[in-house]
Design a protein around this motif. Structure first.
Motif, PDB file in Angstrom:
ATOM      1  N   LYS A 178       2.423   1.684  -3.389  1.00 39.14           N
ATOM      2  CA  LYS A 178       1.487   2.147  -4.425  1.00 39.14           C
ATOM      3  C   LYS A 178       1.244   3.644  -4.300  1.00 39.14           C
ATOM      4  CE  LYS A 178      -1.432   1.418  -7.796  1.00 39.14           C
ATOM      5  NZ  LYS A 178      -1.743   2.792  -8.032  1.00 39.14           N
ATOM      6  N   ILE A 179       1.062   4.110  -3.058  1.00 41.00           N
ATOM      7  CA  ILE A 179       0.763   5.524  -2.863  1.00 41.00           C
ATOM      8  C   ILE A 179       1.989   6.374  -3.177  1.00 41.00           C
ATOM      9  CG2 ILE A 179       0.151   7.222  -1.104  1.00 41.00           C
ATOM     10  CD1 ILE A 179      -1.684   5.126   0.057  1.00 41.00           C
ATOM     11  N   TYR A 200       4.041  12.471  14.489  1.00 37.66           N
ATOM     12  CA  TYR A 200       3.895  13.525  15.487  1.00 37.66           C
ATOM     13  C   TYR A 200       5.113  13.549  16.391  1.00 37.66           C
ATOM     14  CZ  TYR A 200      -0.995  14.586  14.587  1.00 37.66           C
ATOM     15  OH  TYR A 200      -2.156  14.993  14.026  1.00 37.66           O
ATOM     16  N   ARG A 218       7.360 -13.895  -7.362  1.00 37.98           N
ATOM     17  CA  ARG A 218       7.079 -12.777  -8.252  1.00 37.98           C
ATOM     18  C   ARG A 218       5.673 -12.830  -8.853  1.00 37.98           C
ATOM     19  NH1 ARG A 218      11.501 -10.271 -12.174  1.00 37.98           N
ATOM     20  NH2 ARG A 218      10.256  -8.540 -12.908  1.00 37.98           N
ATOM     21  N   MET A 221       4.134   5.717  -5.475  1.00 37.48           N
ATOM     22  CA  MET A 221       4.484   5.430  -6.871  1.00 37.48           C
ATOM     23  C   MET A 221       5.667   4.495  -7.003  1.00 37.48           C
ATOM     24  SD  MET A 221       4.013   9.070  -8.667  1.00 37.48           S
ATOM     25  CE  MET A 221       2.548  10.032  -8.512  1.00 37.48           C
ATOM     26  N   ARG A 222       5.819   3.574  -6.050  1.00 40.41           N
ATOM     27  CA  ARG A 222       6.876   2.576  -6.158  1.00 40.41           C
ATOM     28  C   ARG A 222       6.239   1.229  -6.471  1.00 40.41           C
ATOM     29  NH1 ARG A 222       8.714   1.359  -1.555  1.00 40.41           N
ATOM     30  NH2 ARG A 222       7.427   2.587  -0.177  1.00 40.41           N
ATOM     31  N   ILE A 223       7.040   0.162  -6.392  1.00 40.54           N
ATOM     32  CA  ILE A 223       6.511  -1.163  -6.678  1.00 40.54           C
ATOM     33  C   ILE A 223       6.403  -2.007  -5.407  1.00 40.54           C
ATOM     34  CG2 ILE A 223       6.998  -3.320  -7.872  1.00 40.54           C
ATOM     35  CD1 ILE A 223       8.056  -1.630 -10.153  1.00 40.54           C
ATOM     36  N   PHE A 240      -6.847  -0.648   7.334  1.00 36.39           N
ATOM     37  CA  PHE A 240      -6.953   0.806   7.504  1.00 36.39           C
ATOM     38  C   PHE A 240      -5.825   1.317   8.392  1.00 36.39           C
ATOM     39  CE2 PHE A 240      -8.664   4.567   9.699  1.00 36.39           C
ATOM     40  CZ  PHE A 240      -8.793   5.378   8.593  1.00 36.39           C
ATOM     41  N   LEU A 254       8.729  -7.545  -4.512  1.00 37.96           N
ATOM     42  CA  LEU A 254       8.317  -8.142  -5.786  1.00 37.96           C
ATOM     43  C   LEU A 254       9.027  -9.457  -6.058  1.00 37.96           C
ATOM     44  CD1 LEU A 254       6.741  -7.677  -8.423  1.00 37.96           C
ATOM     45  CD2 LEU A 254       8.751  -6.600  -9.339  1.00 37.96           C
ATOM     46  N   TYR A 255      10.314  -9.549  -5.734  1.00 36.51           N
ATOM     47  CA  TYR A 255      11.108 -10.620  -6.320  1.00 36.51           C
ATOM     48  C   TYR A 255      10.951 -11.977  -5.641  1.00 36.51           C
ATOM     49  CZ  TYR A 255      13.155  -7.358  -9.497  1.00 36.51           C
ATOM     50  OH  TYR A 255      13.312  -6.465 -10.502  1.00 36.51           O
ATOM     51  N   THR A 274       9.086   3.555 -10.864  1.00 36.93           N
ATOM     52  CA  THR A 274      10.283   2.776 -10.585  1.00 36.93           C
ATOM     53  C   THR A 274      10.870   2.211 -11.878  1.00 36.93           C
ATOM     54  OG1 THR A 274       9.273   2.143  -8.519  1.00 36.93           O
ATOM     55  CG2 THR A 274      11.192   0.908  -9.180  1.00 36.93           C
ATOM     56  N   ILE A 300       0.845  -1.199   0.000  1.00 32.18           N
ATOM     57  CA  ILE A 300       0.000   0.000   0.000  1.00 32.18           C
ATOM     58  C   ILE A 300       0.877   1.245   0.000  1.00 32.18           C
ATOM     59  CG2 ILE A 300      -1.577   1.352   1.429  1.00 32.18           C
ATOM     60  CD1 ILE A 300      -2.873  -1.266   2.282  1.00 32.18           C
ATOM     61  N   VAL A 358       0.189   4.248 -11.736  1.00 31.19           N
ATOM     62  CA  VAL A 358       1.126   5.361 -11.623  1.00 31.19           C
ATOM     63  C   VAL A 358       2.351   4.886 -10.835  1.00 31.19           C
ATOM     64  CG1 VAL A 358       1.431   7.741 -10.938  1.00 31.19           C
ATOM     65  CG2 VAL A 358      -0.771   6.931 -11.643  1.00 31.19           C
ATOM     66  N   PHE A 361      -2.728   1.453   6.448  1.00 31.48           N
ATOM     67  CA  PHE A 361      -2.847   2.445   5.371  1.00 31.48           C
ATOM     68  C   PHE A 361      -2.436   3.829   5.861  1.00 31.48           C
ATOM     69  CE2 PHE A 361      -5.916   5.744   3.988  1.00 31.48           C
ATOM     70  CZ  PHE A 361      -5.450   5.940   2.708  1.00 31.48           C
ATOM     71  N   LEU A 362      -2.660   4.091   7.167  1.00 27.17           N
ATOM     72  CA  LEU A 362      -2.333   5.408   7.718  1.00 27.17           C
ATOM     73  C   LEU A 362      -0.858   5.743   7.563  1.00 27.17           C
ATOM     74  CD1 LEU A 362      -4.381   5.375  11.020  1.00 27.17           C
ATOM     75  CD2 LEU A 362      -4.881   6.588   8.933  1.00 27.17           C
ATOM     76  N   VAL A 386      -0.144   8.061   4.745  1.00 29.23           N
ATOM     77  CA  VAL A 386      -0.824   9.353   4.717  1.00 29.23           C
ATOM     78  C   VAL A 386      -0.143  10.349   5.648  1.00 29.23           C
ATOM     79  CG1 VAL A 386      -2.983  10.519   5.192  1.00 29.23           C
ATOM     80  CG2 VAL A 386      -3.012   8.301   4.138  1.00 29.23           C
ATOM     81  N   TYR A 387       0.274   9.867   6.820  1.00 32.47           N
ATOM     82  CA  TYR A 387       0.706  10.785   7.859  1.00 32.47           C
ATOM     83  C   TYR A 387       2.218  10.825   7.999  1.00 32.47           C
ATOM     84  CZ  TYR A 387      -3.954  11.410   9.734  1.00 32.47           C
ATOM     85  OH  TYR A 387      -5.257  11.736   9.894  1.00 32.47           O
TER      86      TYR A 387
END
Lengths: 338, 164
Positions: free
Chosen positions: A45-46, A302, A57, A48-50, A291, A53-54, B31, A42, B28, A294-295, A298-299
């Motif tokens: 993806k946010i 603090y 695969r 913009m990486r992958i 969820f 994976l390996y 990499t 997650i 999007v 996922f935070l 985003v953050y």
């Protein structure tokens, strides 16, 4: 044949099935492997990486954590010369054990006619909260026994955070008990057949969820092990399989908390399918877990003083409001009047 | 007070929705999967060195200009002719790939190969003696299916890679 029947009946007895298979050890391992993979995917993806994976695969690197664990198994276990050796080795193991203990009193619905609760008492909620509050003590012990600056600062931060999240968490959990008039979690869940607690008392749900994020050091409260400042907080000195254990502890804690959160606020196994109510429960738990991880993407983090201020200025007030709300609802005729 | 709390709450929700939008938006990713995809480098990309020993006059200007002190001159004995000449050697632990040595060379004996993907198992292999410098670096990629790509700026996705 009788022997097989005996073993099967032993294995399917709630007091063994619950801690060992579901929702205990084996389920936790599977959930954690999937959860950490999902967290990394997650975040990737946010950003913009992958992501991983390996390893395997074809399935997007699901078994990456298994490969990591295998690597930990064969790494050298280094125990520094000046550490308190007994506590250094014992505290991760105790922390892990203590983290899993609350599963005995948290109900997990029923599967094929077996009620999945190992120990049903009239004070189940109090017992669960008490057992949950034991883990931070051993995290502090880890930092102390390591005899390392970063570890000590990390465990101090854990101590500071602990006093700021535990009070609001327990108050909001107890406001649920007031609302449903019972400390037995099974009764609380069965009372939510018509409407979930989170809809009646959203303040309690919000306060509990934020404290839960804080106590398991998810973002934005990943202050204890902030790896950009303190190498890994209290876990700095750990290597090899012991690091594998301490890395798993916050995730297991998150899982146990999510189970309790779903039971208290999201109606547990209601609306239910006969015989498979655990499936409903575990899918809700998975949504909460996803969820929470996922935070991370985003953050930012603090500062310690900001987190403590949030604990005392916002969450504590919210939990007091939630108690007053529960008392008002009880005063106006209880949950059946809603 | 209440308005501030509500606006704070709104900003938190908005941050989460932004994250969710990025999570659900398809494809999007910027990499470069390195061993599988190789970036086609520009024509004057510097990279590692190669020595043409026929042209080298052993003047030592390259080792004098080198800002990192990576180049040094050594006596080199040719096996067949038993001739002894001065030639540079390069230590890639120090080299900063500035290309000054190539610019200063009066006889154009040093040239840049444009190869930068060199990995070594042992630290000593980073030291290129005269005979290895004459041979020049060679790419030893683990992946047989690796293909060359070029990077392009895309208005929506940022960077995209196109096959050559």
């Amino acid at each position: 044949m009788e022997v097989i029947n005996l073993i099967l009946s032993l294995l399917l007895h709630p007091s063994i099935f619950v801690p060992l298979i579901f929702p205990g050890l084996i389920t936790i391992l599977v959930v954690i492997i999937l959860l950490i993979w999902a967290e990394r995917k997650i975040a990737a993806k946010i950003q913009m990486r992958i992501g991983p994976l390996y390893v395997t695969r074809r399935f997007g690197g699901v078994l990456q954590l298994l490969a990591d664990l295998l690597r930990y198994m064969f790494a050298e276990l280094i125990i520094s010369k000046d550490s308190d050796k007994l506590m250094f080795i014992a505290s991760p193991i105790i922390a892990l054990t203590v983290t899993l203990l609350p599963l005995a009193v948290i109900p997990a619905g029923s599967l094929l006619g077996i009620e999945l609760i190992a120990l049903r008492t009239s004070i189940g909620l109090l017992a669960a909260l008490t057992l949950l509050s034991l883990t931070p003590i051993f995290i502090i012990v880890m930092g102390w026994a390591s005899n390392n600056k970063f570890a000590l600062i990390g465990s101090l931060r854990e101590g500071y955070l602990m006093i700021s999240y535990e009070v609001p968490m327990y108050l909001s959990a107890l406001s649920v008990a007031i609302l449903h008039g019972s400390l037995d979690i099974v009764n609380v869940v069965n009372n939510q057949q018509r409407i979930w607690t989170a809809l009646i008392n959203p303040f309690a749900a919000f306060s509990f969820f934020t404290s839960m994020i804080m106590s398991t050091s998810r973002f934005p409260f990943e202050i204890t092990e902030s790896d950009s400042e303190l190498v890994a907080g209290p876990y700095t000195e750990y290597s090899s399989i012991l690091y594998g254990l301490v890395m798993g502890v916050p995730y297991m804690r998150l899982y146990v908390f999510a189970l309790l959160f779903v039971d208290l606020f999201l109606g547990g196994w209601h609306p239910t399918i006969d015989g498979f109510s655990s499936i409903i429960l575990i899918s809700k738990v998975l949504i909460i877990l996803l969820f929470s991880v996922f935070l991370r993407s985003v953050y930012p983090r603090y500062r310690l003083d900001q987190a403590i201020r949030i604990g005392w200025h916002s969450l504590f007030v919210l939990s007091l409001i939630s108690i007053i709300l529960s008392l008002l609802i009880i005063g106006f005729g209880g949950i059946s009047g809603c | 007070m209440v308005a501030k709390i509500i606006s704070n709450f709104y900003y938190h929700i908005r941050a989460m929705l932004t994250g969710l939008r990025y999570l659900l938006s398809p494809g999007v990713r910027i990499t470069l999967k390195y061993p599988d995809e190789l970036l086609l480098l520009p024509e004057n990309y510097r990279g590692m060195l190669k020595l043409n020993n026929e042209l080298c006059i052993g003047c030592g200007l390259c080792s004098q200009i080198c800002p990192a002190g990576a180049l040094s001159l050594k006596l080199f004995e040719y096996e067949q002719t038993k001739q002894i000449r001065r030639h540079p050697e390069v230590d890639y632990k120090r080299c900063i790939f500035c290309g000054f040595c190539v610019d200063i060379c009066p006889s154009k004996a040093l040239e840049l190969t444009g190869i930068h993907d060199a990995a070594f198992y042992v630290g000593d292999e980073l030291y290129y003696e005269v005979d290895r410098l004459i041979t020049g670096p060679k790419i030893d990629l683990p992946c047989k299916k690796s293909k060359y790509v070029v990077s392009e700026i895309d208005e929506v996705r940022g960077i995209v890679y196109r096959n050559v």
